[in-house]
Design an enzyme around this catalytic site. Structure first.
Site, PDB file in Angstrom:
ATOM      1  N   SER A 427       0.827  -1.213   0.000  1.00  0.00           N
ATOM      2  CA  SER A 427       0.000   0.000   0.000  1.00  0.00           C
ATOM      3  C   SER A 427       0.860   1.261   0.000  1.00  0.00           C
ATOM      4  O   SER A 427       0.360   2.350  -0.162  1.00  0.00           O
ATOM      5  CB  SER A 427      -0.928   0.012   1.214  1.00  0.00           C
ATOM      6  OG  SER A 427      -0.168  -0.170   2.380  1.00  0.00           O
ATOM      7  N   HIS A 448      -2.791  -3.147  -5.977  1.00  0.00           N
ATOM      8  CA  HIS A 448      -3.156  -2.680  -4.635  1.00  0.00           C
ATOM      9  C   HIS A 448      -4.657  -2.790  -4.402  1.00  0.00           C
ATOM     10  O   HIS A 448      -5.445  -2.056  -4.976  1.00  0.00           O
ATOM     11  CB  HIS A 448      -2.673  -1.221  -4.473  1.00  0.00           C
ATOM     12  CG  HIS A 448      -3.029  -0.627  -3.150  1.00  0.00           C
ATOM     13  ND1 HIS A 448      -3.381   0.690  -2.995  1.00  0.00           N
ATOM     14  CD2 HIS A 448      -3.095  -1.189  -1.914  1.00  0.00           C
ATOM     15  CE1 HIS A 448      -3.653   0.907  -1.721  1.00  0.00           C
ATOM     16  NE2 HIS A 448      -3.484  -0.211  -1.050  1.00  0.00           N
ATOM     17  N   GLU A 460      -5.761  -0.641  -7.628  1.00  0.00           N
ATOM     18  CA  GLU A 460      -4.797   0.166  -8.371  1.00  0.00           C
ATOM     19  C   GLU A 460      -3.775  -0.786  -8.985  1.00  0.00           C
ATOM     20  O   GLU A 460      -3.194  -1.611  -8.285  1.00  0.00           O
ATOM     21  CB  GLU A 460      -4.081   1.137  -7.423  1.00  0.00           C
ATOM     22  CG  GLU A 460      -4.958   2.270  -6.939  1.00  0.00           C
ATOM     23  CD  GLU A 460      -4.226   3.195  -5.974  1.00  0.00           C
ATOM     24  OE1 GLU A 460      -4.145   4.391  -6.263  1.00  0.00           O
ATOM     25  OE2 GLU A 460      -3.739   2.730  -4.931  1.00  0.00           O
ATOM     26  N   ASN A 498      -4.071   6.307  -1.685  1.00  0.00           N
ATOM     27  CA  ASN A 498      -3.570   6.561  -0.328  1.00  0.00           C
ATOM     28  C   ASN A 498      -2.897   7.923  -0.214  1.00  0.00           C
ATOM     29  O   ASN A 498      -2.878   8.534   0.847  1.00  0.00           O
ATOM     30  CB  ASN A 498      -2.600   5.455   0.102  1.00  0.00           C
ATOM     31  CG  ASN A 498      -3.357   4.239   0.607  1.00  0.00           C
ATOM     32  OD1 ASN A 498      -4.564   4.293   0.793  1.00  0.00           O
ATOM     33  ND2 ASN A 498      -2.658   3.143   0.817  1.00  0.00           N
TER      34      ASN A 498
END
Length: 708
Positions: A427, A448, A460, A498
């Site tokens: 991540s 991800h 992702e 993120n």
């Protein structure tokens, strides 16, 4: 010009009307079909030898998948949209008004305008095929059923059931449809047409009244008790939508007025509300999202590259993420998955996790125990690198430790084939750094997932500098088979989702330290349109996880990512959130049904509570950080387009869908207004609010991300 509707007369007096839109895989209703349908209905009326009519689809897998939404974009005013709805009303009333019995023979998708067409028929029979689904999903596009659905459905299945269907947009399976009285019969597709013909011969006397539950019978018996249903529905809707979505309340009003003042009034209200919603910014944003995701499904993620077929998958790590990834691989993609973990305990956890998810389907009677066991058999486990030589893709879901991931890359290259893709579910660690240990870096990619894997729609797909186009295309196709919406992003700390989330969370933390109450912060962002507030999210994800990601982002991207130092005090007090029952909120036996804040958190952080700032200002301060960073990601080429950025934010972190995503929202606000707001905050709180170059340029030029 090829016709869409063809009428065939049979010797027994039954005519078959087949709908088959030329050159399309699915039938959709369009305004231009009006004259053709009118002509056919006139022909049927004028022919005394026709004693019954069956409407069926010429497509193998769908009845009618709905109205063609693209025609709504052509509406320039509410008058245009209202005329569209009223044209449908006239046609369907003519169909319903035929003196002969009309039967809809349904196989495959029967949604939106398709179900409204079926509701205008006198009887409905559907196939028991698993592709057969009935529903009115217009609410998901910020609309309501505009061709009589709000009037005919409650009259057929009752107000409570109809509201539930229209307010959720849920799709109904054949058995359920029969039970609720939505269809008159369910049969195998092989005898669908014959059954429909027999029903047409029996005529309207074959219609059986729907038997409602005793409680619904009571609630729908008087205008006073009906008002209770509508008021309760309205309360629940406002609680759920925070008043951000206008469609649900307009659906309730259309049904309410139609049931109390009659069909004619109900249709007039429906058409007015429909027109108003078509022109609303919320529906425009939701329709834009629908077209964007549809367009995305046709792309491979790498221009000109053809994906390789994935026949076998290996998952490294049997934790929550590993178990979830293996589970969507076997159940959704129907691809065998082999899970490797260093401990037997990890493996049995992964199996138990997958079993629990599948068993829910058995308990809800969506699948048989045999089907569950067949899918479970696709998942195997091992503590060593055995039975994985032929794995096409290896998904790694182990701890965020670069040395450990380097070891994994080497192990996979040694044990698997030369084309095996190594996909890391990291991540925060840049994929390029993970690929440094590879002798075949072109096969290394980031994949991800978001937690919980089975629920979160986004993944992702992260390409580093030397990832091959074929690896990208294969990974994108694999993620789609798992039922995910993949966006391709370039390598960089935090990737896209993120990264934009981190600044939003940091700002919420700053507000907390300034004395804003935990529940006030959460309520303000939920009111803005997020599914949960930032403090709840931090508890859910894990305060310790946030603590690990922040330093990585700060190191790679600079001081604006610096998390408040006070947060170390939370970890020192062993507060990790829900996972250890200690965070911002109370968990475990002491927690009440309604979530309450663990007040001791203020003492740990040395906070003195201040008076609540206006919810609008709280939400603005957190979200503009996210907007600014999203544009920065586009500027740096982390995401390829505003469209990808919008889909990533909505599906990855629940950015309010009715705003259309960060980039569409910036277009609504206007870049110059956003820059002025950012500069205002910059003068108050410092450089972390400094607007990025692209925004400043757009403000100067008055340009937009979306031109249509």
């Amino acid at each position: 010009m090829e016709k869409t509707f063809n009428l065939a007369r049979r010797d027994d007096g039954i005519a078959i009307l087949t709908m088959d839109v030329p050159g399309e895989t699915m039938n959709t209703l369009r305004a231009e079909f009006g004259p053709e349908i009118t002509e056919i209905l006139a022909e049927v009326k004028a022919d005394p030898s026709i004693t019954g009519l069956v409407i069926i689809s010429g497509k193998a897998d769908s009845f009618v998948a709905g109205a063609d939404i693209s025609m709504l974009a052509a509406c320039k005013s509410e008058q245009d949209a209202k005329a569209l709805s009223q044209q449908g009303h006239v046609l369907f009333s003519e169909l319903e008004g035929l003196s002969i019995p009309v039967v809809a023979a349904i196989n495959g998708a029967c949604l939106g305008g398709g179900l409204e067409l079926a509701l205008a028929c006198h009887l409905r029979v559907c196939s028991d095929d698993k592709k057969t689904m009935l529903g009115l999903p217009e609410v998901q596009l910020g609309l309501l059923p505009g061709t009589g659905g709000t009037q005919r459905l409650p009259r057929l299945v009752g107000i409570t059931t109809a509201l539930d269907m229209m307010l959720t947009g849920k799709q109904i399976r054949p058995k359920q449809a029969l039970k609720m009285g939505l269809v008159n019969d369910v049969v195998p597709n092989s005898i669908l047409l014959e059954t429909a013909i027999e029903l047409a011969k029996k005529g309207k006397k074959a219609i059986k009244p729907v038997v409602q539950s005793k409680i619904n019978q009571f609630l729908e018996s008087t205008s006073f008790t009906r008002d209770i249903i509508f008021d309760q529905a309205r309360k629940q809707v406002l609680k759920k939508t925070q008043g951000n979505y206008p469609a649900p309340t307009k659906i309730i009003d259309s049904v309410r007025q139609g049931m109390s003042k009659g069909m004619v009034k109900g249709l007039e209200v429906e058409a007015t509300h429909f027109a108003n919603l078509v022109m609303s910014k919320e529906s425009a944003a939701l329709r834009g999202l629908f077209f964007a995701t549809t367009e995305m499904k046709k792309e491979t993620g790498a221009e000109g590259a053809v994906p390789r077929k994935v026949k076998k998958v290996m998952v490294l790590g049997g934790g929550l993420m590993g178990g979830g990834i293996a589970s969507v691989t076997t159940t959704k993609a129907k691809i065998p998955a082999r899970v490797k973990d260093i401990s037997e305990q990890g493996l049995s956890n992964a199996l138990a996790y997958a079993y629990k998810l599948l068993d829910k389907g058995v308990k809800r009677r969506h699948m048989t125990p045999a089907a569950r066991d067949k899918l479970m058999a696709l998942m195997t486990t091992t503590t060593e690198y055995k039975g994985i030589k032929d794995a096409d893709i290896v998904v790694e879901a182990v701890f965020e430790d670069l040395a450990l991931k380097h070891q994994m890359v080497k192990d996979v290259e040694r044990e698997c084939g030369e084309n095996t893709i190594f996909a890391s579910n990291t991540s925060s660690l840049p994929i390029g750094q993970i690929a440094e240990a590879a002798s075949r870096p072109e096969n290394v990619i980031g994949l991800h997932y978001f937690s919980p894997v089975e629920k979160m729609p986004l993944v992702e797909v992260i390409a580093h500098k030397t990832t091959s186009p074929e690896t990208i295309a294969t990974t994108v196709a694999f993620a789609r088979k798992q039922g995910k919406t993949p966006i391709v992003v370039q390598d960089g700390a935090g990737f896209y989702v993120n990264r934009i989330l981190a600044l939003y969370m940091n700002e919420a933390a700053q507000l907390l330290l300034e004395g804003q109450r935990v529940e006030h912060l959460d309520r303000a962002l939920v009111k803005f349109g997020f599914p949960v507030g930032p403090m709840t999210l931090l508890d859910e994800v894990g305060i310790d996880v946030g603590g690990k990601i922040s330093p990585i982002l700060e190191k790679e991207l600079g001081s604006r990512f610096k998390a408040p130092a006070a947060f170390d005090k939370l970890l020192a007090d062993d507060r990790k959130g829900r996972k250890n029952g200690k965070g911002f909120y109370q968990y475990g036996p002491k927690a009440k049904k309604a979530k309450s804040v663990d007040e001791s958190v203020y003492k740990v952080l040395d906070i003195s509570i201040a008076s609540d700032k206006e919810a609008k200002n709280v939400a603005e301060r957190c979200t503009i950080q996210m907007l600014n960073e999203a544009v920065r990601c586009l500027e740096e080429g982390i995401i390829a387009s505003a469209r990808d950025g919008d889909i990533g934010a909505i599906f990855g972190i629940g950015f309010p869908p009715f705003l259309g995503g960060p980039f569409r929202y910036i277009d609504t606000l206007g870049a110059s207004n956003l820059v002025a707001t950012l500069q205002g905050y910059q003068s108050l709180y410092g450089e972390r609010f400094s607007p990025c170059d692209t925004l400043v340029k757009m403000a100067r030029e008055g340009s937009l991300f979306y031109t249509k």
